[in-house]
Design a protein around this motif. Structure first.
Motif, PDB file in Angstrom:
ATOM      1  N   ALA A 147       0.834  -1.206   0.000  1.00 25.72           N
ATOM      2  CA  ALA A 147       0.000   0.000   0.000  1.00 25.72           C
ATOM      3  C   ALA A 147       0.869   1.256   0.000  1.00 25.72           C
ATOM      4  CB  ALA A 147      -0.933  -0.006   1.202  1.00 25.72           C
ATOM      5  N   GLN A 148       1.943   1.253   0.792  1.00 24.75           N
ATOM      6  CA  GLN A 148       2.831   2.412   0.822  1.00 24.75           C
ATOM      7  C   GLN A 148       3.525   2.613  -0.526  1.00 24.75           C
ATOM      8  OE1 GLN A 148       5.466   1.923   4.195  1.00 24.75           O
ATOM      9  NE2 GLN A 148       3.743   1.394   5.532  1.00 24.75           N
ATOM     10  N   ALA A 149       3.888   1.502  -1.185  1.00 24.83           N
ATOM     11  CA  ALA A 149       4.521   1.618  -2.496  1.00 24.83           C
ATOM     12  C   ALA A 149       3.568   2.252  -3.503  1.00 24.83           C
ATOM     13  CB  ALA A 149       4.966   0.239  -2.981  1.00 24.83           C
ATOM     14  N   ARG A 150       2.293   1.851  -3.460  1.00 27.93           N
ATOM     15  CA  ARG A 150       1.322   2.449  -4.374  1.00 27.93           C
ATOM     16  C   ARG A 150       1.085   3.914  -4.032  1.00 27.93           C
ATOM     17  NH1 ARG A 150       0.517  -0.411  -9.049  1.00 27.93           N
ATOM     18  NH2 ARG A 150       0.662  -2.637  -8.555  1.00 27.93           N
ATOM     19  N   ALA A 151       1.100   4.242  -2.750  1.00 26.20           N
ATOM     20  CA  ALA A 151       0.935   5.634  -2.350  1.00 26.20           C
ATOM     21  C   ALA A 151       2.095   6.484  -2.875  1.00 26.20           C
ATOM     22  CB  ALA A 151       0.846   5.735  -0.830  1.00 26.20           C
ATOM     23  N   LEU A 152       3.305   5.954  -2.786  1.00 32.44           N
ATOM     24  CA  LEU A 152       4.454   6.683  -3.318  1.00 32.44           C
ATOM     25  C   LEU A 152       4.356   6.859  -4.823  1.00 32.44           C
ATOM     26  CD1 LEU A 152       7.338   5.099  -1.202  1.00 32.44           C
ATOM     27  CD2 LEU A 152       6.410   7.419  -1.016  1.00 32.44           C
ATOM     28  N   ALA A 189      -6.563   2.235  -6.897  1.00 33.96           N
ATOM     29  CA  ALA A 189      -7.339   1.022  -6.635  1.00 33.96           C
ATOM     30  C   ALA A 189      -6.484  -0.043  -5.968  1.00 33.96           C
ATOM     31  CB  ALA A 189      -7.937   0.500  -7.945  1.00 33.96           C
ATOM     32  N   GLU A 190      -5.258  -0.196  -6.441  1.00 30.61           N
ATOM     33  CA  GLU A 190      -4.385  -1.208  -5.843  1.00 30.61           C
ATOM     34  C   GLU A 190      -3.980  -0.820  -4.426  1.00 30.61           C
ATOM     35  OE1 GLU A 190      -2.364  -4.818  -5.740  1.00 30.61           O
ATOM     36  OE2 GLU A 190      -3.876  -4.010  -7.112  1.00 30.61           O
ATOM     37  N   MET A 191      -3.779   0.483  -4.177  1.00 31.43           N
ATOM     38  CA  MET A 191      -3.445   0.930  -2.827  1.00 31.43           C
ATOM     39  C   MET A 191      -4.575   0.590  -1.859  1.00 31.43           C
ATOM     40  SD  MET A 191      -2.682   4.808  -1.419  1.00 31.43           S
ATOM     41  CE  MET A 191      -4.394   5.302  -1.613  1.00 31.43           C
ATOM     42  N   ALA A 251      -6.492  -5.412   2.569  1.00 30.09           N
ATOM     43  CA  ALA A 251      -5.896  -6.707   2.882  1.00 30.09           C
ATOM     44  C   ALA A 251      -5.092  -6.647   4.177  1.00 30.09           C
ATOM     45  CB  ALA A 251      -5.007  -7.152   1.720  1.00 30.09           C
ATOM     46  N   ALA A 252      -4.324  -5.571   4.353  1.00 25.56           N
ATOM     47  CA  ALA A 252      -3.537  -5.436   5.578  1.00 25.56           C
ATOM     48  C   ALA A 252      -4.446  -5.304   6.797  1.00 25.56           C
ATOM     49  CB  ALA A 252      -2.620  -4.214   5.472  1.00 25.56           C
ATOM     50  N   ALA A 253      -5.533  -4.536   6.669  1.00 26.43           N
ATOM     51  CA  ALA A 253      -6.473  -4.380   7.783  1.00 26.43           C
ATOM     52  C   ALA A 253      -7.152  -5.700   8.111  1.00 26.43           C
ATOM     53  CB  ALA A 253      -7.512  -3.319   7.440  1.00 26.43           C
TER      54      ALA A 253
END
Length: 570
Positions: free
Chosen positions: A15-20, A256-258, A264-266
């Motif tokens: 998620a962080q990678a997609r946010a970046l 969408a992927e983020m 998924a993490a939650a």
């Protein structure tokens, strides 16, 4: 580290990678915007040092400077449009902490067990869903908690304002109101666990910044689409919307992927809390959704069309699902849960919350004013049969006879030609059916009458139509309500069948001692001898579609209805 922890860590990193990636798109857009200015600076610096001299380079320098100024002005315009745009906020009923201390305590305890920040506030939605909603744009504009003190739930008890730190860092937990009334406390906690777990990723600065960027683009596009301004102000907004649309198209896949990775993490984090109970509670989610849908489309919608709104929809869900449990063998075990503490006990005034959610549901799914008034009054379940069912039947029967009058169909009673009778309707529809028959002409007339009445109805409240001050619905654009229509337009044949059935029910009430009733799963019902008669639809369709009156005549004889007797209309 356990497999659950590993899965959660991988989801959070993804998620962080997609946010970046989203933030890099923003940075590239900014770089493109300042590129002409950078080139102009280089050209003028070279001229100051004695390089790139001559008239030709002077022309290039000033041309590039002009382009840079225009691009920077456009960039500022787009940036201001995105910053000032107000992202749509889901219409909800606010639940202040003073009005639900036990619910807030449950949510905070859940957040502590999950080791995530607690939501800043709780709100109810008249739907079967739950989510986290970032409302920092409202907090920054109005002050912390301002959005949670206005709108459809303004009559609820007011709690203290949320601290600025909480309003700026944690989203609002939105809970489906049917869940509170149908689910037990333990089931609600299990269902909310993966939702509350999402506050952890929401607090990550990169994810929060990426979400703000995407929400701003989406809001700018909506503002540009809804703009009714003249060309002087409309053209810049349209251009800003076009730029925002380009950026959003580039961001869509990453966003969408983020969100998928955040969910998924939650979900992985929430497995440590009530995991076994959550599997069983998900069954109740599906059941609540089915009951809520039936209640809205078959029970609430007829009342809304009569200008009345049931004031206890969530309590009606419990009755509807209890009835489903009684009828459906697959649901036998669900009724046993009713002995446990319902989640609505976590509210100090569940009746007030139910009424606020019921009014909001009426506005969202049908349209209507934000407050009660002439032609838009609440109705409780005890009054529903007399004030909705009976009135609906007699209104439709009256419309049916008005259309017959316009078609020149004579009254059936020789003794008193002015009185309406069921025999008049049956005689007109009996005979050949199909295209060109009397059923088709009558159906067209009823359809036209209904359309005229709906077009001539008083304008109902909604976005831009006299809603409450600071109404969250005004963020959904200037279009009329409802936002989510429950049913498609009915055909003329369907309307005719409904009107003939209404006339039959009126005759049964007036001549055979029948009574209007309420079926929790199917809506308005005809009670004969205290028992519901659900076998009227087929005989009516035989008359309407085929012109065959015999099945209906047999039904009338069985019930004891006199078709030649006058019927009271409204």
């Amino acid at each position: 580290m356990s497999g659950t922890d590993v899965g959660e860590e991988l989801g959070a990193r993804a998620a962080q990678a997609r946010a970046l990636a989203l933030l890099r798109i923003r940075s590239r857009a900014l770089a493109v915007a300042i590129l002409p200015a950078a080139v102009a600076v280089v050209l003028f610096a070279a001229d100051a040092q004695g390089h790139l001299a001559g008239p030709a380079w002077d022309a290039v320098r000033w041309t590039v400077l002009g382009v840079a100024v225009v691009v920077l002005l456009v960039t500022v315009l787009v940036a201001v449009s995105v910053a000032r745009a107000r992202p749509a906020m889901s219409p909800t009923v606010p639940v202040p902490e003073e009005g639900a201390p036990d619910l807030y305590r449950l949510v905070r305890d859940l957040a502590d067990r999950l080791d995530v920040p607690a939501p800043s506030a709780v709100a109810l939605t008249p739907d079967c869903d739950s989510w986290l909603e970032d409302r920092t744009h409202r907090a920054l504009r109005k002050g912390p908690g301002a959005a949670l003190r206005k709108g459809p739930g303004a009559s609820l008890p007011k709690g203290p304002e949320a601290p600025a730190e909480a309003a700026d860092t944690a989203p609002v937990l939105v809970i489906g109101s049917p869940f509170l009334w149908w689910m037990r406390v333990a089931e609600l906690r299990a269902v909310l666990a993966p939702v509350v777990a999402g506050t952890g990723p929401s607090a990550h600065p990169d994810i929060a910044a990426a979400r703000r960027f995407v929400r701003g683009l989406d809001a700018a596009i909506a503002d540009a689409a809804a703009s009714g301004r003249g060309p002087v102000r409309g053209a810049p907004l349209a251009f800003a919307g076009w730029v925002a649309r380009l950026l959003l198209r580039a961001c869509r896949g990453h966003a969408a992927e983020m969100e998928r990775c955040v969910a998924a993490a939650a979900s992985m984090r929430a497995q440590t809390v009530d995991y076994g109970l959550r599997i069983a509670a998900q069954e109740q989610v599906g059941l609540a959704y089915a009951g809520w849908d039936r209640l809205l489309t078959r029970v609430a919608l007829p009342a809304w069309r009569m200008g009345r709104w049931p004031s206890r929809l969530d309590a009606g869900v419990v009755s509807a699902l209890t009835e489903l449990s009684r009828r459906d063998r697959l649901a036998d075990g669900f009724a046993l849960r009713l002995g446990e503490r319902p989640a609505c006990d976590l509210l100090e005034e569940p009746g007030a919350a139910d009424e606020a959610a019921s009014l909001l549901a009426a506005r969202l799914f049908h349209g209507g004013p934000a407050e009660s008034g002439p032609g838009w009054a609440p109705v409780d379940w005890q009054q529903y049969p007399d004030e909705v069912v009976d009135r609906k039947w007699r209104s439709e029967a009256a419309r049916l006879h008005r259309v017959l009058d316009t078609l020149g169909v004579p009254r059936a009673s020789a003794a008193d030609p002015a009185v309406p009778t069921l025999a008049r309707v049956m005689e007109h529809l009996s005979g050949p059916g199909g295209p060109g028959g009397p059923g088709e002409a009558l159906a067209a007339g009823i359809g036209a009458a209904v359309a005229r009445e709906e077009a001539g109805a008083p304008e109902q409240g909604g976005p831009g139509h006299g809603g409450a001050a600071d109404d969250p619905l005004d963020l959904w654009g200037p279009g009329p309500l409802p936002l989510f229509p429950l049913q498609p337009p009915r055909t003329g044949t369907e309307l005719l069948a409904d009107h003939v059935a209404a006339m039959v029910c009126c005759a049964a009430v007036d001549t055979a001692g029948a009574a209007p009733g309420l079926d929790w799963l199917d809506g308005p019902a005809l009670l004969v001898g205290g028992e519901r008669r659900a076998d009227l639809a087929a005989p009516v369709l035989s008359l309407v579609e085929d012109g065959d009156p015999d099945p209906l005549l047999n039904w009338l004889a069985e019930v004891g209805v006199r078709s030649d007797k006058p019927v009271r209309l409204v």
